[in-house]
Write an enzyme that holds these catalytic residues in place. Structure first.
Site, PDB file in Angstrom:
ATOM      1  N   ASP A 160       0.829  -1.206   0.000  1.00  0.00           N
ATOM      2  CA  ASP A 160       0.000   0.000   0.000  1.00  0.00           C
ATOM      3  C   ASP A 160       0.864   1.258   0.000  1.00  0.00           C
ATOM      4  O   ASP A 160       1.989   1.271   0.508  1.00  0.00           O
ATOM      5  CB  ASP A 160      -0.874   0.050   1.259  1.00  0.00           C
ATOM      6  CG  ASP A 160      -2.063  -0.874   1.194  1.00  0.00           C
ATOM      7  OD1 ASP A 160      -2.119  -1.711   0.278  1.00  0.00           O
ATOM      8  OD2 ASP A 160      -2.928  -0.779   2.091  1.00  0.00           O
ATOM      9  N   HIS A 211       3.889  -1.903   3.318  1.00  0.00           N
ATOM     10  CA  HIS A 211       3.954  -0.565   2.721  1.00  0.00           C
ATOM     11  C   HIS A 211       5.348  -0.373   2.142  1.00  0.00           C
ATOM     12  O   HIS A 211       6.329  -0.332   2.886  1.00  0.00           O
ATOM     13  CB  HIS A 211       3.686   0.514   3.772  1.00  0.00           C
ATOM     14  CG  HIS A 211       2.322   0.440   4.383  1.00  0.00           C
ATOM     15  ND1 HIS A 211       2.011  -0.455   5.402  1.00  0.00           N
ATOM     16  CD2 HIS A 211       1.178   1.134   4.124  1.00  0.00           C
ATOM     17  CE1 HIS A 211       0.747  -0.295   5.751  1.00  0.00           C
ATOM     18  NE2 HIS A 211       0.222   0.662   4.985  1.00  0.00           N
TER      19      HIS A 211
END
Length: 259
Positions: A70, A215
């Protein structure tokens, strides 16, 4: 006696009112905690689907786990892409608009060119459940438009910021052709730069048919990826994209997929 009777009636009315308030509070609490959107698991979606798998990996037979990232693209993403390319693996990237797609379009194009899956992670990373319908829709359409403009393909997956969704978000996503993807594994890599800790957290939580959330923009994450991949392979996992995990089922717009 007349005063005593009035006192008793008053006490009864107070007790009834108090009980009603308590019941209402409990009802509100339950309403807030009950899932208020349609959801299914990758495994359940596969079991209901028919047909053959055309994505190269049949997760009905293989021990699969989906790898997702993400918040990119970011300056650390090219190194991650190098690692995945060396290992012959593909992941799902839920990309963000402001400061990411808008700043690094060439990296987004590379993600697409190298065969990775791209999903929508909104433009400003605002909680969609906190926005009115117009603003929530704009968060998604603006991002999908940018992805399509840069890569030539419009996304069919999205991940709601913080995993927060509800019926309103479901409705918007259904109308925009976006399936919602949550996760089962989080390293909370936004809290630490310790790559060993990130690796440990991922491995402790990973199970078959899970979805890993990392991430690629955080300092400790990309250095942890080679060790994570090596350990997962040693444990017999086949690493896939989200759509491969669902196959032969197709992502259904609006539906929430969570392991």
């Amino acid at each position: 006696m007349r005063f005593s009777a009035r006192t008793r009636r008053s006490r009864i009315l107070i007790a009834v009112a108090t009980a009603a308030v308590v019941v209402l509070a409990v009802a509100v609490t339950l309403a807030l905690t009950i899932t208020s959107y349609d959801h299914t698991s990758p495994r359940a979606a596969r079991e209901k689907a028919s047909g053959s798998v055309t994505t190269g990996v049949d997760c009905r037979k293989a021990k699969c786990v989906a790898l997702s990232f993400d918040g990119g693209p970011s300056p650390t993403t090219p190194r991650l892409l190098d690692i995945l390319k060396q290992q012959g693996l593909h992941a799902t990237f839920f990309v963000q608009g402001k400061g990411h797609i808008s700043k690094y379009p060439a990296i987004l194009r590379r993600i697409a060119d190298e065969g990775h899956e791209i999903g929508n992670h909104t433009w400003y990373h605002r909680r969609l459940t906190d926005l009115d319908e117009k603003d929530a829709r704009l968060e998604l359409t603006r991002t999908s438009d940018a992805i399509e403009r840069i890569t030539g393909r419009r996304p069919v997956l999205m991940r709601p910021p913080e995993g927060r969704t509800n019926r309103k978000v479901e409705k918007i996503c259904r109308e925009l052709g976006l399936a919602q993807v949550l996760w089962s594994v989080t390293a909370k890599d936004y809290e630490t730069t310790d790559s060993a800790l990130i690796t440990e957290r991922v491995l402790d939580q990973t199970h078959r048919d899970g979805i890993i959330l990392l991430h690629d923009l955080h300092k400790g994450t990309v250095p942890a990826v080679p060790g994570i991949l090596k350990a997962l392979k040693q444990r017999g996992y086949t690493i896939v994209t989200v759509s491969q995990l669902l196959a032969p089922a197709k992502p259904q717009p609006g539906m929430v997929y969570r392991p």
